[in-house]
Scaffold this motif. Sequence first.
Motif, PDB file in Angstrom:
ATOM      1  N   ASN A  25       0.817  -1.212   0.000  1.00 27.28           N
ATOM      2  CA  ASN A  25       0.000   0.000   0.000  1.00 27.28           C
ATOM      3  C   ASN A  25       0.845   1.253   0.000  1.00 27.28           C
ATOM      4  OD1 ASN A  25      -2.491  -1.187  -0.104  1.00 27.28           O
ATOM      5  ND2 ASN A  25      -2.664  -1.397   2.111  1.00 27.28           N
ATOM      6  N   ASN A  32     -12.803   8.505  -8.071  1.00 25.78           N
ATOM      7  CA  ASN A  32     -12.102   8.217  -9.320  1.00 25.78           C
ATOM      8  C   ASN A  32     -13.050   8.112 -10.499  1.00 25.78           C
ATOM      9  OD1 ASN A  32      -9.677   8.262  -8.042  1.00 25.78           O
ATOM     10  ND2 ASN A  32      -9.364   6.055  -8.011  1.00 25.78           N
ATOM     11  N   ALA A  52       3.819   3.225 -10.294  1.00 31.28           N
ATOM     12  CA  ALA A  52       2.509   2.640  -9.967  1.00 31.28           C
ATOM     13  C   ALA A  52       1.406   3.667 -10.178  1.00 31.28           C
ATOM     14  CB  ALA A  52       2.505   2.149  -8.525  1.00 31.28           C
ATOM     15  N   GLU A  60       0.846   4.274 -13.814  1.00 24.23           N
ATOM     16  CA  GLU A  60       0.096   3.178 -14.439  1.00 24.23           C
ATOM     17  C   GLU A  60      -1.384   3.365 -14.213  1.00 24.23           C
ATOM     18  OE1 GLU A  60       2.677   0.136 -16.082  1.00 24.23           O
ATOM     19  OE2 GLU A  60       0.568  -0.213 -15.568  1.00 24.23           O
ATOM     20  N   GLN A  61      -1.672   3.708 -12.987  1.00 23.24           N
ATOM     21  CA  GLN A  61      -3.075   3.900 -12.663  1.00 23.24           C
ATOM     22  C   GLN A  61      -3.647   5.050 -13.482  1.00 23.24           C
ATOM     23  OE1 GLN A  61      -3.774   4.222  -8.454  1.00 23.24           O
ATOM     24  NE2 GLN A  61      -5.964   4.035  -8.722  1.00 23.24           N
ATOM     25  N   SER A  76      -4.518   3.912 -16.972  1.00 30.23           N
ATOM     26  CA  SER A  76      -5.816   3.263 -17.110  1.00 30.23           C
ATOM     27  C   SER A  76      -6.941   4.248 -16.881  1.00 30.23           C
ATOM     28  CB  SER A  76      -5.958   2.107 -16.114  1.00 30.23           C
ATOM     29  OG  SER A  76      -4.708   1.689 -15.676  1.00 30.23           O
ATOM     30  N   HIS A  77      -6.685   5.164 -15.975  1.00 28.60           N
ATOM     31  CA  HIS A  77      -7.724   6.138 -15.646  1.00 28.60           C
ATOM     32  C   HIS A  77      -8.134   6.941 -16.868  1.00 28.60           C
ATOM     33  CE1 HIS A  77      -9.888   8.952 -13.116  1.00 28.60           C
ATOM     34  NE2 HIS A  77      -9.237   9.951 -13.685  1.00 28.60           N
ATOM     35  N   VAL A 117     -14.159   9.565 -16.971  1.00 29.25           N
ATOM     36  CA  VAL A 117     -13.601  10.694 -16.224  1.00 29.25           C
ATOM     37  C   VAL A 117     -12.293  11.132 -16.865  1.00 29.25           C
ATOM     38  CG1 VAL A 117     -12.930  11.511 -13.955  1.00 29.25           C
ATOM     39  CG2 VAL A 117     -14.541   9.641 -14.175  1.00 29.25           C
ATOM     40  N   THR A 168      -0.861  12.103  -3.449  1.00 29.67           N
ATOM     41  CA  THR A 168      -1.750  11.751  -2.342  1.00 29.67           C
ATOM     42  C   THR A 168      -2.038  12.953  -1.463  1.00 29.67           C
ATOM     43  OG1 THR A 168       0.165  11.051  -1.078  1.00 29.67           O
ATOM     44  CG2 THR A 168      -1.030   9.357  -2.269  1.00 29.67           C
ATOM     45  N   GLU A 169      -1.676  14.113  -1.968  1.00 30.61           N
ATOM     46  CA  GLU A 169      -1.971  15.364  -1.275  1.00 30.61           C
ATOM     47  C   GLU A 169      -1.325  15.468   0.086  1.00 30.61           C
ATOM     48  OE1 GLU A 169      -4.893  17.870  -1.613  1.00 30.61           O
ATOM     49  OE2 GLU A 169      -5.075  17.517  -3.751  1.00 30.61           O
ATOM     50  N   THR A 191      -2.476  19.500 -11.241  1.00 36.27           N
ATOM     51  CA  THR A 191      -2.718  19.426  -9.803  1.00 36.27           C
ATOM     52  C   THR A 191      -2.880  17.971  -9.374  1.00 36.27           C
ATOM     53  OG1 THR A 191      -5.037  19.645 -10.316  1.00 36.27           O
ATOM     54  CG2 THR A 191      -3.859  21.635  -9.717  1.00 36.27           C
ATOM     55  N   ASP A 221      -5.329  16.636  -8.056  1.00 35.05           N
ATOM     56  CA  ASP A 221      -6.665  16.090  -8.258  1.00 35.05           C
ATOM     57  C   ASP A 221      -6.827  15.356  -9.556  1.00 35.05           C
ATOM     58  OD1 ASP A 221      -8.006  19.113  -6.966  1.00 35.05           O
ATOM     59  OD2 ASP A 221      -6.203  18.890  -8.185  1.00 35.05           O
ATOM     60  N   PRO A 247      -5.853   9.755 -10.271  1.00 37.60           N
ATOM     61  CA  PRO A 247      -6.722   8.871  -9.491  1.00 37.60           C
ATOM     62  C   PRO A 247      -5.976   8.403  -8.252  1.00 37.60           C
ATOM     63  CG  PRO A 247      -5.784   7.677 -11.330  1.00 37.60           C
ATOM     64  CD  PRO A 247      -5.307   9.094 -11.453  1.00 37.60           C
ATOM     65  N   LYS A 248      -6.718   8.206  -7.193  1.00 38.55           N
ATOM     66  CA  LYS A 248      -6.052   7.844  -5.952  1.00 38.55           C
ATOM     67  C   LYS A 248      -5.891   6.332  -5.843  1.00 38.55           C
ATOM     68  CE  LYS A 248      -6.120  12.073  -4.710  1.00 38.55           C
ATOM     69  NZ  LYS A 248      -5.613  12.610  -5.952  1.00 38.55           N
ATOM     70  N   PRO A 249      -4.821   5.908  -5.256  1.00 36.95           N
ATOM     71  CA  PRO A 249      -4.631   4.462  -5.096  1.00 36.95           C
ATOM     72  C   PRO A 249      -5.499   3.942  -3.952  1.00 36.95           C
ATOM     73  CG  PRO A 249      -2.798   5.655  -4.133  1.00 36.95           C
ATOM     74  CD  PRO A 249      -3.703   6.682  -4.727  1.00 36.95           C
ATOM     75  N   SER A 250      -6.074   2.788  -4.179  1.00 35.82           N
ATOM     76  CA  SER A 250      -6.875   2.179  -3.116  1.00 35.82           C
ATOM     77  C   SER A 250      -5.993   1.243  -2.316  1.00 35.82           C
ATOM     78  CB  SER A 250      -8.042   1.402  -3.732  1.00 35.82           C
ATOM     79  OG  SER A 250      -8.769   2.231  -4.585  1.00 35.82           O
ATOM     80  N   LYS A 251      -6.419   1.009  -1.105  1.00 29.92           N
ATOM     81  CA  LYS A 251      -5.556   0.253  -0.205  1.00 29.92           C
ATOM     82  C   LYS A 251      -6.018  -1.188  -0.072  1.00 29.92           C
ATOM     83  CE  LYS A 251      -3.512   4.044   1.039  1.00 29.92           C
ATOM     84  NZ  LYS A 251      -2.134   4.326   0.770  1.00 29.92           N
TER      85      LYS A 251
END
Lengths: 754, 125
Positions: free
Chosen positions: A563, A696, B12, B15-16, B19-20, B25, B88-89, B115, B117, B120-124
Amino acid sequence: MAMRDLVTGGAACAVPGSSSSSNPFGALANAILGSTMKAQDLKGLPESRVTVPTASLDLRPEDQFATIPGSEYENQLYQHADSQNSEFLRGFRSASHGSFEDAWGEVHRPPILPRAGVREIEGHFTEFEQIYDGGVNSNIHQIWDGPPQRVLSSYLHYFVNSDRDRTGFRPTALPALGLSESDKRCIRDRSCIMARHIFADKNEQYINEQVSSFLHCLDIDNNHLIRGPMQGPYAELEEYWNNSQTVLRPTVPHPADSWISEFSQQRASGDPEAWAHSFEKQHGANGWVSEFGQEQAQLLSAGQLGGSNLSSIAAMEQTRMLAHTLAQNNDPKFQNSKFLQFVSKMSRGELIVDDNQIKPATETISGDWANEFHMQYDKKPLEEHFSGELFHGANTWVDEFSKQHRQEEVDDQWVTEFSKLHVQDWAEEFGQQVAEGTFGESTTDRWAEAYDDYLDEQLAAKPKSSASSGVYVFSDMNPYVGHANPLKVGQELFRKGLLSEAVLALEAEVLKNPDNAEGWRLLGITHAENDDDQQAIASMMRAQEVDPTNLEVLLALGVSYTNELEQAEALRYLYKWLQNHPKYKPLASPEQSTSLFHADIARLFNEAAQMSPEDADVHIVLGVMYNVSREYDKAIQSFETALKLKPHDYSLWNKLGATQANSVHSEDAILAYQQALDLKPNYVRAWANMGISYANQGLYEESVRYYVRALAMNPKADNAWQYLKISLRFASRTDMLEACDSRNLDLLQKEFPL
Amino acid sequence: MAGSGSSLKSAALLEQMKSHLTTDVGKELVKKTDLVYQLNIATKQKIGVDDEIYVVDLKVGKVTQGAYKGKPDASFSLKDDDFLAIVTEKMNPQITFIRGSMKIKGSLSASQKFTPDIFPKPSKL
């Protein structure tokens, strides 16, 4: 010219419109002459290379004092500064004659001035004595009415002299002086310093009394005015200047003997850079720079542009003179000194903000100003400096940056790149945008807000950074400490889903029994479920220390490191999982854990999976591993396999969901999270992940609800707060941003129920 | 999405992002922004040495590795950890810039649009 003018202050012409305290260099001079050189720990500094320039011992009167570093500056200063300064100067001549000579002699005799000859010293003395004698007869009289500046200066003067007369300081009624807040603060601070110095032989109480009565007459409330982060904007700079002056400009006579003794002290220590070192040590490497910057910022922010412009012009003039003077010196060490660099930069670093137009300064600006900033200094004072700037002209800052070009050797490419660019366009663009109002309030507000956040973060970051280095941070005020069996309580709470409470109970447990692997493990899991990977890692590391073979711990570590995007660590622990597994141990060879490539490890895991296809754990680990390598499809496959074997593992559903989300299958992810939450309603991480998935997808209003829900369960989930802010902005609910900043969960929950 | 060889954390995230950009969006974002950014991410502790270069093309809507053929509207140089913090701000981009932890080249207005925003944010897990 030189010495006489220096001491008598030359043709004083006060900068119109500015009072003494808003002219930083006027204030500076006051401070230099009036305030204390605090006895400081003199230590070494690696970078600063300022030495007393040897050329200063050149005897010819005109040139001589022109080349004394800062003397020309002083000259200019007094031409620009208030009458107050010259009055101070006059007063100071009554300093003890004898000891000053000694100090004077010392100044020119110490080892760092190898070229000093005895003849020169005597010459100095003669000159000095002439002036000294000439001045000492002047009468110091007090002026209690007249223009506020004179009254003020006179009053300050009186204060300074009060010790010399040994009569003590008598409170006097003063007419309203019209001091602004910053003036008052400045006076308050400096007078405290001065008092300490002047009354150095008296006790603390006396000093305080004197200062209080002094301030009282000036109608300054000592406690009321907020002290700046470092005791007022000028304190640092003053001290630094003091120190610099003692080394660079011994010509200025000082009212009290302590200066001399301190100087002697300093000489004894033998380190020419000690003053810089001590300053740096005391205030951090950014001290004076930031203070200077802060001053400038204050300048800009204090009052009308007109007035402050003038004083900043004056300031600029002075620094330029100073820089020029300093640069005259041929001593290479001196040339290279950071101090010189800084001063020259600052002198050219000013911009003139004229109404809404940005007028570039007529001189080109060395690029190193900003370079200095980021090369050496901490973040915090920088922010303070810039927050001041920001409030009154984002354009100024930008222009300053844009005006740079390199003139000296610098290590950092940043400035080079900047200067090579068509930076002018950049600045113009910016200026244009400001003029058009594109930025307007929102940007500056945002910036200001961002700075506040950043500062807060910096404060908050301290404990965090220790967590990331693996040190667990315990909560304060833990009600479970002292409980008989906190582990049991912790387990209960965990089962019930009260994660934050469970954390406290478990912390109590591990405080009691630091070797309780189970305690640490559960604590780690709880943190992970609470969406705090940092603490989770810290806990799990402790657990692993106590019990290196615990598979759950190793897996959890692998997950948390994944993570945190720490690939290498994640792989390491996942591999360790394999090594420690009774069944799959033979597959793994013991030494290779650090050098194995991902592909190899994956292969091994696949073998393990073939060995026992019913073992869900292997698939779970595989799934995590594929996340590390971003082979999301394979990861999803592995998790789905595992889920067939273990359909009630909520954490597994979450893993699946997260994998899907990270591969941008957000709709699927939400379904998976839903499953997880059905199994465990208080699963904070899943709530947060839900929020992320909605965000997202651009469904910001929805995401806000989920974030709020997650935060309601764990108000400490910092990244959730950040994400919430972003979503609020996108959802055009900036009205709630304030609630967000103040972490007002009640309000947020009311607004955004699920 | 095959795993890229990079071990950078930023990889990482990128990569996201890649795909985003294929989602609705993402497509919106591309339409709105219409700029090309280049990211030079330092693999070692110092920026400028051994940077991995990524191009976030918000004109076309893709993320590629390797320098951009042509002139990006803005390019950023920063360290891996710093990039992660920004996305991740945890850190503010302006502050990062001022501190010198991030270097910017190119158009200011373009750089300001870049910025956190948009990522996309990574999920945990």
